[in-house]
Design a protein around this motif. Structure first.
Motif, PDB file in Angstrom:
ATOM      1  N   ALA A 235     -22.104  -3.575  45.912  1.00  0.00           N
ATOM      2  CA  ALA A 235     -23.408  -2.907  45.774  1.00  0.00           C
ATOM      3  C   ALA A 235     -23.301  -1.448  46.229  1.00  0.00           C
ATOM      4  O   ALA A 235     -22.537  -1.134  47.139  1.00  0.00           O
ATOM      5  CB  ALA A 235     -24.456  -3.636  46.608  1.00  0.00           C
ATOM      6  N   VAL A 236     -24.054  -0.566  45.575  1.00  0.00           N
ATOM      7  CA  VAL A 236     -24.028   0.853  45.943  1.00  0.00           C
ATOM      8  C   VAL A 236     -24.855   1.059  47.212  1.00  0.00           C
ATOM      9  O   VAL A 236     -25.642   0.190  47.584  1.00  0.00           O
ATOM     10  CB  VAL A 236     -24.584   1.753  44.816  1.00  0.00           C
ATOM     11  CG1 VAL A 236     -23.804   1.535  43.528  1.00  0.00           C
ATOM     12  CG2 VAL A 236     -26.073   1.514  44.605  1.00  0.00           C
ATOM     13  N   SER A 237     -24.701   2.215  47.856  1.00  0.00           N
ATOM     14  CA  SER A 237     -25.439   2.392  49.107  1.00  0.00           C
ATOM     15  C   SER A 237     -26.813   3.021  48.906  1.00  0.00           C
ATOM     16  O   SER A 237     -27.791   2.561  49.475  1.00  0.00           O
ATOM     17  CB  SER A 237     -24.608   3.199  50.108  1.00  0.00           C
ATOM     18  OG  SER A 237     -24.294   4.466  49.584  1.00  0.00           O
TER      19      SER A 237
ATOM     20  N   SER B 141     -40.531  -8.133  48.696  1.00  0.00           N
ATOM     21  CA  SER B 141     -40.525  -6.914  49.520  1.00  0.00           C
ATOM     22  C   SER B 141     -39.450  -5.975  49.006  1.00  0.00           C
ATOM     23  O   SER B 141     -38.332  -6.378  48.726  1.00  0.00           O
ATOM     24  CB  SER B 141     -40.245  -7.238  50.987  1.00  0.00           C
ATOM     25  OG  SER B 141     -40.020  -6.002  51.674  1.00  0.00           O
ATOM     26  N   ILE B 142     -39.819  -4.715  48.905  1.00  0.00           N
ATOM     27  CA  ILE B 142     -38.877  -3.713  48.417  1.00  0.00           C
ATOM     28  C   ILE B 142     -38.128  -3.048  49.569  1.00  0.00           C
ATOM     29  O   ILE B 142     -37.161  -2.318  49.367  1.00  0.00           O
ATOM     30  CB  ILE B 142     -39.651  -2.687  47.557  1.00  0.00           C
ATOM     31  CG1 ILE B 142     -38.717  -1.836  46.714  1.00  0.00           C
ATOM     32  CG2 ILE B 142     -40.559  -1.825  48.396  1.00  0.00           C
ATOM     33  CD1 ILE B 142     -39.437  -0.943  45.747  1.00  0.00           C
ATOM     34  N   GLY B 143     -38.554  -3.303  50.802  1.00  0.00           N
ATOM     35  CA  GLY B 143     -37.870  -2.714  51.959  1.00  0.00           C
ATOM     36  C   GLY B 143     -38.856  -2.397  53.060  1.00  0.00           C
ATOM     37  O   GLY B 143     -39.988  -2.879  53.043  1.00  0.00           O
ATOM     38  N   LYS B 144     -38.368  -1.600  54.005  1.00  0.00           N
ATOM     39  CA  LYS B 144     -39.204  -1.265  55.166  1.00  0.00           C
ATOM     40  C   LYS B 144     -39.842   0.098  54.970  1.00  0.00           C
ATOM     41  O   LYS B 144     -39.147   1.077  54.748  1.00  0.00           O
ATOM     42  CB  LYS B 144     -38.323  -1.135  56.418  1.00  0.00           C
ATOM     43  CG  LYS B 144     -37.856  -2.408  57.028  1.00  0.00           C
ATOM     44  CD  LYS B 144     -37.366  -2.084  58.459  1.00  0.00           C
ATOM     45  CE  LYS B 144     -36.565  -3.203  59.066  1.00  0.00           C
ATOM     46  NZ  LYS B 144     -35.216  -3.336  58.521  1.00  0.00           N
TER      47      LYS B 144
ATOM     48  N   GLN C 247     -35.026   4.590  53.202  1.00  0.00           N
ATOM     49  CA  GLN C 247     -33.776   4.392  52.476  1.00  0.00           C
ATOM     50  C   GLN C 247     -33.606   2.944  52.028  1.00  0.00           C
ATOM     51  O   GLN C 247     -32.974   2.669  51.003  1.00  0.00           O
ATOM     52  CB  GLN C 247     -32.584   4.828  53.322  1.00  0.00           C
ATOM     53  CG  GLN C 247     -31.484   5.387  52.420  1.00  0.00           C
ATOM     54  CD  GLN C 247     -30.232   5.745  53.175  1.00  0.00           C
ATOM     55  OE1 GLN C 247     -30.306   6.413  54.195  1.00  0.00           O
ATOM     56  NE2 GLN C 247     -29.102   5.297  52.673  1.00  0.00           N
ATOM     57  N   THR C 248     -34.205   2.007  52.778  1.00  0.00           N
ATOM     58  CA  THR C 248     -34.116   0.611  52.342  1.00  0.00           C
ATOM     59  C   THR C 248     -34.894   0.435  51.038  1.00  0.00           C
ATOM     60  O   THR C 248     -34.537  -0.391  50.204  1.00  0.00           O
ATOM     61  CB  THR C 248     -34.697  -0.360  53.407  1.00  0.00           C
ATOM     62  OG1 THR C 248     -36.078  -0.024  53.638  1.00  0.00           O
ATOM     63  CG2 THR C 248     -33.947  -0.282  54.718  1.00  0.00           C
ATOM     64  N   ILE C 249     -35.934   1.244  50.854  1.00  0.00           N
ATOM     65  CA  ILE C 249     -36.749   1.126  49.643  1.00  0.00           C
ATOM     66  C   ILE C 249     -35.986   1.644  48.424  1.00  0.00           C
ATOM     67  O   ILE C 249     -35.930   0.989  47.382  1.00  0.00           O
ATOM     68  CB  ILE C 249     -38.097   1.851  49.834  1.00  0.00           C
ATOM     69  CG1 ILE C 249     -38.879   1.173  50.974  1.00  0.00           C
ATOM     70  CG2 ILE C 249     -38.905   1.843  48.539  1.00  0.00           C
ATOM     71  CD1 ILE C 249     -40.192   1.823  51.320  1.00  0.00           C
TER      72      ILE C 249
END
Ligand code: TXA
Ligand code: MG
Length: 350
Positions: A176-178, A292-295, A300-302
């Protein structure tokens, strides 16, 4: 065409596989490979016929130019007429990295690679596998995101395979990419330089290095805006999920109430509903498929999850998707830009 897939361990890179991929590229073939932003679909940038194959495999409009990827700063002079001081400063800080710069092109770069433009987009990715491949393949790899035109950009090798298996020669799977969304694009041929696509490298980050930077006003504007975006690719309705996506914008509590209300209404009418929530809000929704798409507290998690989540809703075959909105500062600008495009700019303000 049989598409070879090779898994590459990033801590112990398989030289032979990289050489095989480079050989394919030198012979005019297509190889998908990871970068730190998204997976790219590579071809020899200086070979017009090779880059024309990219358009065919992706179903990409031929007026949409490709980004040329390099592995060393010295490679720049061969393909661009002038390297303005601003570009030198930006390269020093942000290359290798998620920044693409637009220059005046030299003759050697075929118009087939630049969509007929006299400028060329150049980027040096920050990814060991990509850098090795570019060097082995001769130094100049044209690479758009490795998705079918109009689909979300791939952040994993399996996304590439889903879209392009059978149409390209090889996929290098580096995991997976960062970052998860495409590079920032800045046109350094103008003064002040202008951001054509927002990304991980923000306006403020670049202004700290070169002073004033402008932004193409069409970036966050609605689709009725008459101006044409300066990056041709930005005019297309990209990344469109199969389900009809709407963004709900407003104060958090009201957004949650509105999304629940819309979700219930549609689900009562037998539509399959998806909801894009965040870690902070996921427990507040009770109807439909909630992801959930992230925090919110770590944007950056999104960006990391955005395209994967859009693809997941495709797999779940939802009819409608409601999404929370993400503020337009910093990375939020890049995230909102991609989400607005995915939604075809459908936004409910409350
Ligand atoms: O992160 C990235 O940039 C990824 C990875 C693979 O490096 N690549 C990528 O390429 O996003 P693509 O083709 O999906 O997007 C390239 C964008 C398009 O919007 C295109 O119109 C714009 O760059 N572009 C390329 N050359 C240009 C030029 N000479 N002038 C203005 N815009 C240009
Ligand atoms: Mg793309």
């Amino acid at each position: 065409m049989n598409t070879k897939q090779k898994k590459i361990q990033m801590n112990q890179m398989d030289k032979k596989a990289i050489q095989e991929a480079a050989q394919i590229l030198r012979q005019g073939g297509l190889v998908a490979f990871p970068t730190e932003t998204v997976y790219g679909l590579g071809a020899n940038a200086l070979d017009e016929f090779a880059s024309s194959k990219i358009y065919e495999a992706k179903g990409r409009p031929s007026d949409n130019p490709l980004i040329v990827h390099i592995a060393e700063l010295e490679a720049l002079d061969k393909i661009v007429k002038v390297v303005p001081d601003n570009a030198k400063k930006l390269a020093e800080i942000f290359w290798p990295g998620p920044l693409t710069m637009i220059f005046e092109k030299k003759e050697i770069v075929p118009l087939g690679t630049t969509g007929g433009l006299n400028t060329v987009a150049v980027r040096m990715p920050k990814h060991a596998l990509a850098l090795n491949l570019i060097k082995e393949a001769g130094g100049y790899i044209a690479a758009p995101s490795a998705n079918t035109s109009g689909r979300p950009s791939p952040t994993k090798a399996s996304h590439v395979a889903m879209d392009l298996a059978g149409k390209i020669d090889m996929i290098l799977d580096g995991g997976a990419v960062s970052i998860g969304i495409e590079s920032t694009i800045i046109d350094v041929t103008t003064n002040p330089p202008m951001i054509l696509r927002p990304g991980f490298v923000t306006k403020a980050m670049m202004e700290a290095v070169i002073g004033e930077v402008s932004i193409d006003p069409t970036i966050l504007g609605d689709k009725e805006l008459n101006d044409r975006p300066k990056a041709p690719g930005m005019k297309y309705k990209h990344y469109a999920p199969k389900g009809d996506l709407t963004i709900i914008e407003g104060e958090e509590e009201q957004v949650i109430v509105k999304i629940n209300c819309l979700a219930k209404e549609m689900s009562d009418k037998q539509y399959k509903v998806g909801i894009i929530a965040t870690d902070e809000t996921i427990n507040r929704y009770d109807v439909g498929q909630v992801i959930s798409i992230g925090k919110r507290s770590d944007e950056q998690t999104i960006s990391h999850n955005l395209y994967r989540v859009l693809r997941e809703f495709d797999e779940k075959n939802v009819d409608v998707i409601y999404s929370e909105s993400f503020q337009s500062e910093k990375m939020g600008m890049a995230i909102m830009n991609r989400l607005l495009k995915a939604a075809g700019h459908k936004v409910i303000h409350i």
